[in-house]
Motif scaffolding. Structure first.
Motif: not given
Length: 706
Positions: A335-340
């Motif tokens: 989750l923390s590695a996703l971009e907008h």
């Protein structure tokens, strides 16, 4: 001789080294380390020793003489031995002892005077034993105690604990379902750890009495909602809170209004699908967040979360276990590695109204609508927008018609536009009469965006197909699968064992995620097994395997995706129809079926040939004797065949009465007829027959045995 005297006084370390016990090390003047001595007794040390470490020695019994004369000792470590009890008064001479560690032994009961004489004791560690009961006065006289650790035992109740200076107490992983004010008379307590006790609620009076509480661990209990004790004003000083692994329902912002001072928050394993952006606004000092083991719905309403982590500088602990479960395009991603852009948010849309004659086009500007508190990723119903603005920044905002005045009755809004890919699993975007966006879900799906798949009832002759999320990379201490076949999985437990030095054993829990029966199967494996093979599995299936320390309580909940501990997933291989194993089985089947059949057929044909040969030989002999010449006609010529036939007919036509008449006329005795057998036919042939030229030699021929 005088030259050696200064050297003697200048080398006190050499003198002290001679007093170091055998199989021990003495790095300092007052510290002795005796590790892995494999001795059942405490070593004898000098009276000046202040720190004595005697762990992993196999000590079973303590005696009063073991510590005699050690009045200066301030630290004693007896952990990881084989102690079963602490005798009364055994530490009576250690009046200056401040740290006592007897953890990881086999102690089952604490007696009344086990710690008598330890008037200066500040830290007492009794965790990872088998303690079932503690005498009510066992801790009497320990007024200077600051830390007491009792986790990992078998306690069902507590003795009278009255420590005016106690700062930390750890009671985790015991069987104490209730905890009241009378159990803990510790007004200055700062850290209370009560994980996995079976608590269903938290005593309000107890929390109110702990006015100095900063650290509270309530994880792995049975809390169905946020306790009222966390809504009191006395809880404002709380800095660290863990609610992990509880069957909590929906988290509400109002339940955390008194926890504005939190710096560390653990919300792992709560079956959360997301957070609204306003949830963390009540924690302005938050620096560490744990949200692992939650089935996050990584769609547009959660797109703010990774951005918030970076902008606020919040450290997300266990990021490898904080992953998306929905939609399928993001399943398994951190989750923390996703971009907008990964959250598939629709772009802001500007709606133009059709202008009146002689007027200027009016644009409807986009502004976000106010958000309401919500804890999962499914957005709430939006509030009605103002008359001047329409928002399309989130997929759940509707597009209401602009107000129509008497002077602009001819204005027409463009049709409502559905954002791309807003409905999952084949759902159809739809606007209801009020202009609210909804998804019409096909059969077998549910949810606001049709993101949930409803499992169908198993049917006969129907193979269930399951979609499996990509395997999650192993964390540093996780288990992994090294080899997978169609019916077995080889597990690598090296890192799991290495990171847990006090591991008693390993609890393996595995389940088949591809079949209708997903009930867990639990195995207990010794800690000395760095590798273990799961056998008897079904081919072409995905299995989830979890490992946890044996002896720790794990609360399985049906809405949790994985059990507590380190987990991995492995897919068993598919059994190919053309595999060598199948070919070997086919050849084996042919060997055991076809070859015996051929052998049986050959045997029958052989018997038939032998029988035919025997019959032919018999016929030949009968032909020579002239009994039944018609059986072998091929050996006679055309002229020779007529005479035997005539003779045979004369024999056959002569009946018994005719023979009897001949006897009466001649009045002479007749010779007994010879009995000839041909198969099942019997013929009575008289020894004297009429004229038959071809049978004149029959009387001299030898009889036939066939």
């Amino acid at each position: 001789m005088l030259l050696y005297i200064p050297i003697f006084f200048l080398s006190p370390a050499l003198v002290l080294s001679s007093d170091c016990p055998a199989d021990c090390s003495c790095p300092g003047e007052d510290s002795i380390f005796c590790i892995h001595r494999h001795s059942r007794t405490v070593p004898s040390v000098t009276a000046t020793t202040k720190k004595l470490y005697v762990f992993l020695n196999g000590i079973e019994i303590l005696s009063h003489n073991d510590f005699k004369g050690l009045g200066t000792l301030i630290l004693l470590d007896l952990s990881q031995n084989e102690l079963t009890e602490i005798p009364e008064g055994v530490f009576g001479t250690l009046s200056k002892l401040k740290n006592l560690d007897v953890s990881s032994n086999q102690i089952t009961h604490i007696q009344k005077g086990s710690f008598s004489g330890l008037v200066q004791l500040e830290r007492l560690y009794l965790y990872a034993n088998r303690i079932q009961s503690i005498h009510l006065e066992a801790f009497k006289g320990l007024d200077m105690l600051l830390e007491l650790k009792l986790q990992g035992n078998q306690l069902g109740s507590l003795p009278y604990i009255h420590f005016p200076k106690l700062l930390l107490i750890d009671l985790s992983y015991n069987n104490i379902p209730t905890l009241g004010v009378s159990d803990l008379q510790t007004p200055h307590l700062e850290a209370l750890k009560v994980a996995s006790l079976g608590l269903t609620t938290v005593n309000e009076a107890l929390i109110i009495s702990l006015k100095n509480l900063h650290d509270l661990d309530l994880s792995m209990n049975q809390l169905a909602e946020i306790p009222q004790a966390l809504k009191q004003d006395s809880i404002k000083g709380l800095i660290k809170l863990s609610l992990a692994g509880n069957p909590l329902g929906e988290l509400r912002v109002e339940d955390f209004q008194k926890l504005t001072g939190l710096q560390e928050l653990d919300l792992s394993g709560l079956n959360l699908q997301g957070f609204p952006s306003s949830f963390f606004q009540i924690f302005p000092r938050l620096t560490h967040l744990t949200a692992a083991e939650n089935p996050f719905n990584c769609m547009c309403p959660l797109a703010w979360f990774p951005v918030w982590l970076k902008e606020e500088g919040v450290n997300l602990w266990r990021p490898e276990e904080t992953r998306c479960h929905f939609p399928l395009v993001n399943a398994g991603k951190k989750l923390s590695a996703l971009e907008h852009k990964d959250f598939d948010c629709p772009p802001s849309t500007t709606l133009l109204t059709a202008p009146l004659a002689g007027s200027t086009p009016v644009s409807q500007l986009t502004t976000p609508s106010p958000e309401t508190p919500h804890t999962n990723a499914f957005p709430p119903s939006p509030s009605p927008p103002s008359e001047e603005t329409v928002s399309l920044k989130t997929p759940y905002h509707s597009l209401p018609e602009s107000p129509v005045s008497s002077s602009s009755t001819s204005r027409k809004l463009q049709p409502h536009i559905c954002p791309a890919n807003i409905c999952l699993n084949g759902g159809t975007c739809h606007f209801d009469p009020l202009g609210l966006l909804t998804c019409i879900c096909p059969i077998g799906t549910s949810g606001l965006y049709c993101e949930n798949e409803v499992p169908e009832q198993p049917k006969h002759l129907v193979t269930e197909v399951s979609l499996v999320a990509p395997a999650i990379p192993n964390q540093p201490d996780a288990i992994s699968s090294r080899q997978v076949t169609s019916t077995s999985i080889l597990l690598d437990l090296h890192r799991f064992i290495k990171t847990r030095p006090h591991l008693r054993g390993i609890r393996l829990t595995y389940r088949n995620l591809s079949g209708p029966d997903r009930r867990p199967i639990i195995l207990s494996v010794p800690a000395s097994y760095p590798e273990y093979t799961l056998r008897g599995l079904r081919p072409n299936c995905t299995y989830s395997v979890c490992a946890s320390p044996l002896g720790e309580r794990t609360h399985y909940r049906s809405n949790m995706s994985t059990e507590a501990g380190s987990c991995t997933e492995a897919h068993t291989a598919v059994v190919s129809l053309t595999s060598p194993e199948t070919r070997v089985k086919t050849l084996t089947l042919m060997t055991y079926t076809l070859i015996p059949a051929i052998a049986a057929l050959t045997f029958v044909l052989g018997l038939a040939l032998v029988a035919g040969a025997i019959v032919c030989v018999r016929k030949r002999r009968q032909a020579k004797e002239g009994v039944e010449l018609e059986m072998c006609p091929a050996h006679l010529g055309p002229l020779e065949q007529e005479e035997p036939k005539a003779c045979l007919e004369s024999v056959v036509n002569s009946s018994v009465p005719h023979n009897q008449a001949g006897t009466d006329q001649n009045d002479a005795p007749q010779t007994q007829p010879h009995l000839k057998q041909n198969g099942n036919l019997k013929h009575d042939v008289s020894s004297t027959q009429g004229p038959c030229p071809s049978n004149n030699n029959l009387t001299s021929s030898s009889p036939s045995y066939f």
